[in-house]
Write a protein that holds these residues in place. Structure first.
Motif, PDB file in Angstrom:
ATOM      1  N   ASN A 110     -16.451  20.963  38.520  1.00 36.45           N
ATOM      2  CA  ASN A 110     -16.187  20.556  37.454  1.00 36.45           C
ATOM      3  C   ASN A 110     -16.523  21.220  36.200  1.00 36.45           C
ATOM      4  OD1 ASN A 110     -15.717  18.873  35.215  1.00 36.45           O
ATOM      5  ND2 ASN A 110     -16.227  17.019  36.169  1.00 36.45           N
ATOM      6  N   PRO A 111     -15.724  21.811  35.433  1.00 37.56           N
ATOM      7  CA  PRO A 111     -16.007  22.754  34.482  1.00 37.56           C
ATOM      8  C   PRO A 111     -16.818  22.130  33.173  1.00 37.56           C
ATOM      9  CG  PRO A 111     -13.604  22.319  34.471  1.00 37.56           C
ATOM     10  CD  PRO A 111     -14.265  21.695  35.639  1.00 37.56           C
ATOM     11  N   GLN A 112     -16.942  20.799  33.158  1.00 35.44           N
ATOM     12  CA  GLN A 112     -17.549  20.066  32.138  1.00 35.44           C
ATOM     13  C   GLN A 112     -18.954  20.042  32.285  1.00 35.44           C
ATOM     14  OE1 GLN A 112     -15.736  19.165  29.501  1.00 35.44           O
ATOM     15  NE2 GLN A 112     -13.664  20.309  30.502  1.00 35.44           N
ATOM     16  N   GLY A 113     -19.480  20.139  33.575  1.00 36.25           N
ATOM     17  CA  GLY A 113     -20.882  20.277  33.764  1.00 36.25           C
ATOM     18  C   GLY A 113     -21.217  18.977  34.433  1.00 36.25           C
ATOM     19  N   TYR A 114     -21.959  18.938  35.486  1.00 34.15           N
ATOM     20  CA  TYR A 114     -22.728  17.704  36.094  1.00 34.15           C
ATOM     21  C   TYR A 114     -23.969  18.047  36.848  1.00 34.15           C
ATOM     22  CZ  TYR A 114     -20.780  19.758  40.355  1.00 34.15           C
ATOM     23  OH  TYR A 114     -20.359  20.682  41.270  1.00 34.15           O
ATOM     24  N   PHE A 115     -24.669  17.198  37.276  1.00 35.50           N
ATOM     25  CA  PHE A 115     -25.828  17.373  37.972  1.00 35.50           C
ATOM     26  C   PHE A 115     -25.631  17.397  39.268  1.00 35.50           C
ATOM     27  CE2 PHE A 115     -27.297  15.010  34.077  1.00 35.50           C
ATOM     28  CZ  PHE A 115     -28.204  16.187  33.392  1.00 35.50           C
ATOM     29  N   TYR A 116     -25.805  18.452  39.734  1.00 34.12           N
ATOM     30  CA  TYR A 116     -25.454  18.967  41.231  1.00 34.12           C
ATOM     31  C   TYR A 116     -26.944  18.869  41.988  1.00 34.12           C
ATOM     32  CZ  TYR A 116     -23.817  20.915  45.595  1.00 34.12           C
ATOM     33  OH  TYR A 116     -23.358  21.230  46.901  1.00 34.12           O
ATOM     34  N   PRO A 117     -27.332  17.911  42.692  1.00 37.77           N
ATOM     35  CA  PRO A 117     -28.667  17.626  43.418  1.00 37.77           C
ATOM     36  C   PRO A 117     -29.124  19.231  44.097  1.00 37.77           C
ATOM     37  CG  PRO A 117     -27.368  15.873  43.667  1.00 37.77           C
ATOM     38  CD  PRO A 117     -26.567  16.753  43.020  1.00 37.77           C
ATOM     39  N   THR A 118     -28.303  19.553  44.908  1.00 36.71           N
ATOM     40  CA  THR A 118     -28.645  20.823  45.631  1.00 36.71           C
ATOM     41  C   THR A 118     -29.095  21.789  44.532  1.00 36.71           C
ATOM     42  OG1 THR A 118     -27.135  20.225  47.424  1.00 36.71           O
ATOM     43  CG2 THR A 118     -27.754  22.417  47.273  1.00 36.71           C
ATOM     44  N   GLN A 119     -28.284  22.125  43.652  1.00 39.14           N
ATOM     45  CA  GLN A 119     -28.627  23.169  42.494  1.00 39.14           C
ATOM     46  C   GLN A 119     -30.066  22.842  41.923  1.00 39.14           C
ATOM     47  OE1 GLN A 119     -26.043  24.288  38.992  1.00 39.14           O
ATOM     48  NE2 GLN A 119     -25.407  25.755  40.404  1.00 39.14           N
ATOM     49  N   ILE A 120     -30.310  21.580  41.429  1.00 40.05           N
ATOM     50  CA  ILE A 120     -31.548  21.163  40.978  1.00 40.05           C
ATOM     51  C   ILE A 120     -32.773  21.439  41.813  1.00 40.05           C
ATOM     52  CG2 ILE A 120     -32.506  19.368  39.960  1.00 40.05           C
ATOM     53  CD1 ILE A 120     -29.821  18.187  39.029  1.00 40.05           C
ATOM     54  N   ALA A 121     -32.388  21.212  43.117  1.00 36.89           N
ATOM     55  CA  ALA A 121     -33.496  21.388  44.148  1.00 36.89           C
ATOM     56  C   ALA A 121     -33.948  22.920  44.030  1.00 36.89           C
ATOM     57  CB  ALA A 121     -33.104  20.976  45.376  1.00 36.89           C
ATOM     58  N   GLN A 122     -32.640  23.923  43.890  1.00 42.81           N
ATOM     59  CA  GLN A 122     -32.818  25.117  44.256  1.00 42.81           C
ATOM     60  C   GLN A 122     -33.485  25.638  42.817  1.00 42.81           C
ATOM     61  OE1 GLN A 122     -29.068  27.145  45.289  1.00 42.81           O
ATOM     62  NE2 GLN A 122     -29.226  26.089  47.225  1.00 42.81           N
ATOM     63  N   PHE A 123     -33.182  25.253  41.763  1.00 39.25           N
ATOM     64  CA  PHE A 123     -33.931  25.416  40.675  1.00 39.25           C
ATOM     65  C   PHE A 123     -35.436  25.488  40.733  1.00 39.25           C
ATOM     66  CE2 PHE A 123     -35.418  23.658  36.691  1.00 39.25           C
ATOM     67  CZ  PHE A 123     -35.517  24.475  35.669  1.00 39.25           C
ATOM     68  N   ALA A 124     -35.818  24.014  41.074  1.00 40.94           N
ATOM     69  CA  ALA A 124     -37.093  23.750  41.207  1.00 40.94           C
ATOM     70  C   ALA A 124     -37.812  24.437  42.085  1.00 40.94           C
ATOM     71  CB  ALA A 124     -37.221  22.101  41.473  1.00 40.94           C
ATOM     72  N   LEU A 125     -37.269  24.762  43.376  1.00 45.02           N
ATOM     73  CA  LEU A 125     -37.836  25.720  44.294  1.00 45.02           C
ATOM     74  C   LEU A 125     -38.256  26.938  44.066  1.00 45.02           C
ATOM     75  CD1 LEU A 125     -36.258  24.068  47.407  1.00 45.02           C
ATOM     76  CD2 LEU A 125     -38.583  23.938  47.054  1.00 45.02           C
ATOM     77  N   ALA A 126     -37.144  27.600  43.128  1.00 48.51           N
ATOM     78  CA  ALA A 126     -37.535  28.839  42.606  1.00 48.51           C
ATOM     79  C   ALA A 126     -38.460  29.056  41.717  1.00 48.51           C
ATOM     80  CB  ALA A 126     -36.003  29.232  42.040  1.00 48.51           C
ATOM     81  N   HIS A 127     -38.716  28.195  40.785  1.00 47.39           N
ATOM     82  CA  HIS A 127     -39.883  28.211  39.791  1.00 47.39           C
ATOM     83  C   HIS A 127     -40.959  27.594  40.452  1.00 47.39           C
ATOM     84  CE1 HIS A 127     -37.881  29.004  36.233  1.00 47.39           C
ATOM     85  NE2 HIS A 127     -36.943  28.132  36.624  1.00 47.39           N
ATOM     86  N   TYR A 128     -41.162  26.940  41.534  1.00 46.44           N
ATOM     87  CA  TYR A 128     -42.245  26.913  42.380  1.00 46.44           C
ATOM     88  C   TYR A 128     -42.585  27.872  43.091  1.00 46.44           C
ATOM     89  CZ  TYR A 128     -45.704  24.623  45.565  1.00 46.44           C
ATOM     90  OH  TYR A 128     -46.947  24.446  46.152  1.00 46.44           O
ATOM     91  N   SER A 129     -41.821  28.759  43.460  1.00 47.51           N
ATOM     92  CA  SER A 129     -41.984  29.962  44.302  1.00 47.51           C
ATOM     93  C   SER A 129     -42.659  30.952  43.530  1.00 47.51           C
ATOM     94  CB  SER A 129     -40.817  30.473  44.970  1.00 47.51           C
ATOM     95  OG  SER A 129     -40.221  29.448  45.894  1.00 47.51           O
ATOM     96  N   VAL A 130     -42.148  31.120  42.320  1.00 51.10           N
ATOM     97  CA  VAL A 130     -42.789  32.098  41.326  1.00 51.10           C
ATOM     98  C   VAL A 130     -44.084  31.527  40.986  1.00 51.10           C
ATOM     99  CG1 VAL A 130     -42.795  33.133  39.043  1.00 51.10           C
ATOM    100  CG2 VAL A 130     -40.655  32.582  40.392  1.00 51.10           C
ATOM    101  N   HIS A 131     -44.481  30.424  40.636  1.00 50.02           N
ATOM    102  CA  HIS A 131     -45.648  29.994  40.203  1.00 50.02           C
ATOM    103  C   HIS A 131     -46.895  30.014  41.567  1.00 50.02           C
ATOM    104  CE1 HIS A 131     -49.037  27.180  38.910  1.00 50.02           C
ATOM    105  NE2 HIS A 131     -48.800  26.517  40.189  1.00 50.02           N
ATOM    106  N   SER A 132     -46.375  30.022  42.513  1.00 45.34           N
ATOM    107  CA  SER A 132     -47.249  30.071  43.628  1.00 45.34           C
ATOM    108  C   SER A 132     -47.711  31.392  44.101  1.00 45.34           C
ATOM    109  CB  SER A 132     -46.726  29.567  44.890  1.00 45.34           C
ATOM    110  OG  SER A 132     -45.629  30.251  45.383  1.00 45.34           O
ATOM    111  N   GLN A 133     -47.176  32.268  43.475  1.00 43.49           N
ATOM    112  CA  GLN A 133     -47.618  33.622  43.594  1.00 43.49           C
ATOM    113  C   GLN A 133     -48.650  33.925  42.356  1.00 43.49           C
ATOM    114  OE1 GLN A 133     -44.009  35.943  42.656  1.00 43.49           O
ATOM    115  NE2 GLN A 133     -43.324  35.657  44.940  1.00 43.49           N
ATOM    116  N   ALA A 134     -49.783  34.142  42.990  1.00 41.35           N
ATOM    117  CA  ALA A 134     -50.916  34.239  42.201  1.00 41.35           C
ATOM    118  C   ALA A 134     -51.326  35.498  41.134  1.00 41.35           C
ATOM    119  CB  ALA A 134     -52.310  34.360  42.952  1.00 41.35           C
TER     120      ALA A 134
END
Length: 548
Positions: free
Chosen positions: A145-169
């Protein structure tokens, strides 16, 4: 005179039917007079033999011994990759059978640490992300949908990506942070906030901070206390071009707007009478703004290292606190994602995707459209991975409670609104997309297994998750051979369930299959996983299953 940089593949002839083979020896040299033009015909004899017209004429070269075929033809025909490189000043040409990366785990998978190789993911920078929403702090997808919507899978990947960076001491130690403080009391006042019992800055009309900072991640807490229209703006300077850009964060309900070099992100009423924590990667916001205004060329040329924040200015009336500029706020961005899952989980424990899947039956012609409100096992599994890690870093029970509730859709068949299907009435499978007939997508299923393992690890007494993981792993071990195409992997099993042509996984999906198997092999006592992963790894360098 010929171009001295034409590239050709060297080939030879074999047997009476002139079958061509590739020696994989790229010739990059000045073309000398001994080489002459040679018309080549690809599949001329084969077309006659099989009764299918597929002849193609090529412009080849001949030196009296070898035939040279154009690399562009070979590249497209065999789906290989080539690029020039310099090796100690010598120009060379690299040819690759695949173009993706396998990351072999160095230790046993730990659900409290980074998630696979997601630290390298720039989810919010993807072309199918409209922007990161100002009110929620998570990406908005434009995939269906070109208008934009909240896609749970993409939000999960966004969160996991930032957690993974954070977890690197090492990354955490290198973060630079600059706290912005009030210096002139005549422009604003320090007051004690009743909600937080802490001193905050209260502004009326305007409050401006003159800056000169290369740190492009802005964090602040904002509360609007009146009906007066309130917003703030950030000015960025692109130093090489001397160009100014303005980012506005307003009470608009529109996610993103653009007007020349001014880009607006709306947070709606999220800060009205309550604290809203905003974490903005200004570089990403600027790129998304330029893309939204169709200035994709400028967006592509934009460099993070050449931008500076020169001004932060508030308008209207409200309170603001904890203002800082830094190189990264990955933990805060991760928690924005985790909190989105808390706030949007429904009574069934799921996160429905509110968009049509398989619209017009384009992705799966032999399956019906799926109307908005469907659950997916990949989404459920990756959301569980997010919530399990949020519980680990905060010890807040609400995250664990939500993760355990997310098991609900795994226990219901697709026909009843869940994500479970059964292969040949024997093997439980968790569907990435709840199609009818089932698709049995491999990567989405393995992501769901990883999520179940994450929860099992952090909640070892939960017998439901133990059973779901055990049944899922049994199915994976049994069905893996169905995905082996002898030189690649199948993305799904549509050719079996829908009696249609198979779908070969792209190399990036193929490597995802391998990386997932290698991870699961560290936690599951089975040689099937590691042996399959190594066989599939071989396909990436051209190995194939043997002939009979």
């Amino acid at each position: 005179m010929r171009d001295s940089k034409l590239i050709y593949y060297r080939s030879g002839c074999h047997s009476a039917n002139f079958t061509t083979w590739l020696i994989m020896d790229v010739i990059v040299q000045d073309v000398n007079p001994a080489i002459s033009d040679l018309p080549c015909y690809w599949n001329r004899e084969t077309s006659k033999s099989v009764g299918l017209q597929s002849t193609r004429k090529l412009s080849c070269l001949w030196n009296g011994v070898d035939v040279y075929l154009p690399f562009n033809f070979i590249k497209n025909y065999f789906e290989i990759f080539g690029a020039f490189s310099l090796n100690h000043g010598v120009k060379e040409f690299d040819v690759s059978h695949s173009n993706s990366r396998v990351l072999t785990p160095s230790s046993r998978y730990n659900p409290r640490e980074e998630f696979m190789h997601f630290a390298s993911f720039d989810v919010e920078g993807r072309s199918r992300v409209l922007c990161v929403s100002a009110g929620e702090g998570v990406p908005l997808s434009t995939q269906w949908n070109p208008q934009g919507y909240f896609y749970p899978t993409q939000i999960a990947q966004f969160a996991l990506a930032h957690y993974s960076v954070h977890s690197q001491a090492q990354h955490r130690e290198n973060i630079k942070r600059y706290t912005i403080q009030l210096e002139q009391e005549d422009t604003a006042a320090r007051v004690r906030d009743e909600d937080t019992n802490s001193l905050v800055i209260q502004f009326k009309n305007t409050l401006e901070f003159a800056l000169s900072s290369p740190h492009l991640v802005l964090s602040l807490d904002l509360k609007i206390n009146s009906d007066i229209k309130t917003w703030f703006k950030v000015q960025l300077l692109a130093e090489e071009e001397g160009e100014l850009f303005t980012l506005l964060y307003t009470q608009s309900g529109i996610y993103i707007q653009s007007d020349g070099s001014e880009f607006q992100f709306g947070f709606g009423n999220k800060a009205s009478g309550r604290w809203l924590r905003l974490t903005r990667d200004l570089f990403t916001d600027l790129k998304k703004g330029l893309t939204h205004s169709n200035d994709k060329k400028k967006a592509k040329k934009l460099k993070r290292t050449k931008l500076k924040v020169i001004s932060l200015k508030f308008y209207g009336s409200g309170n603001v606190a904890n203002i800082s500029l830094s190189d990264g706020e990955d933990l805060r961005m991760f928690l924005d994602g985790a909190n989105w899952f808390l706030e949007n989980q429904d009574e069934n424990g799921g996160w429905p995707s509110n968009v049509i899947f398989n619209q017009g039956q384009k992705k799966y012609p032999k399956a019906a459209e799926i109307q908005p409100g469907w659950y997916g096992a990949m989404c459920q599994g990756q959301a569980i991975s997010v919530l399990s890690r949020a519980y680990h870093v905060t010890r807040d029970q609400k995250y664990l409670t939500a993760a355990e509730a997310a098991l609900g859709p795994f226990q219901k068949p697709v026909a009843e609104g869940g994500v479970k299907t059964v292969f040949l009435d024997r093997y439980d499978w968790y569907e990435e997309y709840p199609t009818n007939p089932s698709t049995f997508i491999l990567n989405g299923f393995m992501y769901s297994l990883i999520g179940l393992y994450d929860l099992q690890n952090i909640s070892p007494d939960n017998v439901i998750v133990q059973l779901l993981f055990k049944r899922g792993m049994r199915s994976l071990l049994a069905l893996l051979p169905f995905y082996d195409a002898g030189s690649a992997t199948f993305y799904d099993l549509r050719h079996f369930t829908m009696q249609t042509a198979p779908k070969i996984a792209r190399w990036d999906y193929h490597t995802t299959h391998i990386n997932q198997l290698l991870l699961l092999a560290t936690i599951q006592n089975s040689t099937v996983l590691s042996e399959t992963a190594e066989r599939w790894r071989g396909y990436m360098v051209g190995k194939r299953a043997p002939h009979n």
